[in-house]
Design an enzyme around this catalytic site. Sequence first.
Site, PDB file in Angstrom:
ATOM      1  N   HIS A  11       0.870  -1.174   0.000  1.00 37.67           N
ATOM      2  CA  HIS A  11       0.000   0.000   0.000  1.00 37.67           C
ATOM      3  C   HIS A  11       0.903   1.218   0.000  1.00 37.67           C
ATOM      4  O   HIS A  11       2.033   1.165   0.434  1.00 37.67           O
ATOM      5  CB  HIS A  11      -0.950   0.019   1.206  1.00 37.67           C
ATOM      6  CG  HIS A  11      -0.244  -0.021   2.527  1.00 37.67           C
ATOM      7  ND1 HIS A  11       0.326   1.090   3.102  1.00 37.67           N
ATOM      8  CD2 HIS A  11       0.018  -1.047   3.363  1.00 37.67           C
ATOM      9  CE1 HIS A  11       0.890   0.747   4.255  1.00 37.67           C
ATOM     10  NE2 HIS A  11       0.714  -0.547   4.424  1.00 37.67           N
ATOM     11  N   LYS A  36      -5.219   7.045  -5.419  1.00 32.95           N
ATOM     12  CA  LYS A  36      -5.151   7.013  -3.961  1.00 32.95           C
ATOM     13  C   LYS A  36      -4.626   5.659  -3.487  1.00 32.95           C
ATOM     14  O   LYS A  36      -5.070   4.615  -3.944  1.00 32.95           O
ATOM     15  CB  LYS A  36      -6.543   7.278  -3.381  1.00 32.95           C
ATOM     16  CG  LYS A  36      -6.551   7.521  -1.910  1.00 32.95           C
ATOM     17  CD  LYS A  36      -5.929   8.857  -1.594  1.00 32.95           C
ATOM     18  CE  LYS A  36      -6.050   9.150  -0.107  1.00 32.95           C
ATOM     19  NZ  LYS A  36      -5.095  10.132   0.332  1.00 32.95           N
ATOM     20  N   HIS A 131      10.399  -6.030   7.100  1.00 30.57           N
ATOM     21  CA  HIS A 131       9.394  -4.962   7.135  1.00 30.57           C
ATOM     22  C   HIS A 131       9.340  -4.270   8.499  1.00 30.57           C
ATOM     23  O   HIS A 131       9.389  -3.047   8.587  1.00 30.57           O
ATOM     24  CB  HIS A 131       8.033  -5.568   6.785  1.00 30.57           C
ATOM     25  CG  HIS A 131       6.885  -4.627   6.875  1.00 30.57           C
ATOM     26  ND1 HIS A 131       6.532  -3.807   5.840  1.00 30.57           N
ATOM     27  CD2 HIS A 131       6.014  -4.382   7.874  1.00 30.57           C
ATOM     28  CE1 HIS A 131       5.485  -3.084   6.195  1.00 30.57           C
ATOM     29  NE2 HIS A 131       5.138  -3.417   7.425  1.00 30.57           N
ATOM     30  N   HIS A 135      10.472  -0.398   9.994  1.00 31.62           N
ATOM     31  CA  HIS A 135       9.688   0.539  10.813  1.00 31.62           C
ATOM     32  C   HIS A 135      10.513   1.005  12.019  1.00 31.62           C
ATOM     33  O   HIS A 135      10.584   2.204  12.322  1.00 31.62           O
ATOM     34  CB  HIS A 135       8.409  -0.126  11.337  1.00 31.62           C
ATOM     35  CG  HIS A 135       7.293  -0.179  10.354  1.00 31.62           C
ATOM     36  ND1 HIS A 135       6.783   0.920   9.713  1.00 31.62           N
ATOM     37  CD2 HIS A 135       6.555  -1.232   9.918  1.00 31.62           C
ATOM     38  CE1 HIS A 135       5.793   0.556   8.927  1.00 31.62           C
ATOM     39  NE2 HIS A 135       5.633  -0.752   9.026  1.00 31.62           N
ATOM     40  N   ASP A 154       1.880  -3.266  13.891  1.00 34.86           N
ATOM     41  CA  ASP A 154       1.526  -3.096  12.489  1.00 34.86           C
ATOM     42  C   ASP A 154       0.280  -3.919  12.199  1.00 34.86           C
ATOM     43  O   ASP A 154      -0.070  -4.829  12.945  1.00 34.86           O
ATOM     44  CB  ASP A 154       2.706  -3.573  11.627  1.00 34.86           C
ATOM     45  CG  ASP A 154       2.649  -3.054  10.210  1.00 34.86           C
ATOM     46  OD1 ASP A 154       1.654  -2.432   9.832  1.00 34.86           O
ATOM     47  OD2 ASP A 154       3.628  -3.265   9.475  1.00 34.86           O
TER      48      ASP A 154
END
Length: 158
Positions: A11, A36, A131, A135, A154
Amino acid sequence: MQVLGISCYYHDAAAALLRDGVLVAAAEEERFSRKKHDYGFPRHAIDFCLRRAGIRPEDLDYSSSTRSRWSSFERILSFERILTTALGPYPRSWRVFREAMISSFNEKLWIKGLILRSLRVPADRILFSDHHVSHAASAFFSSPFEESALPTVDGVGE
């Protein structure tokens, strides 16, 4: 050292360029595509970052992304999560399942090859990180602390 970070196929695809640890440019792909939450490969965001830095892809020391370095076990966990989520409300979810399979097999597994073709950088200059570690790193490296405990929370927990 110049490092281009790339996020895609989940995303809000984006790219960011660091020069000697300092942010030079960053952009989400939706800014250019006008779509978007654009999740595709961020070609326009990458081009923006390179132009802003005044460099070409061959000037990069490294390009970095997440996920492609998963162990087999992590890939199985992720695939299991996708199957469980997409098949839970079956048959109403057949479209979600179809899109999840297309995305998994057509895009997410081939990120390294896409970066190689798009940037034409040597394979040894493409790095992958976890991932959630990414972060944590983004929080830690922009903080004033020399050490810290960094929990990550998350939407996806593989």
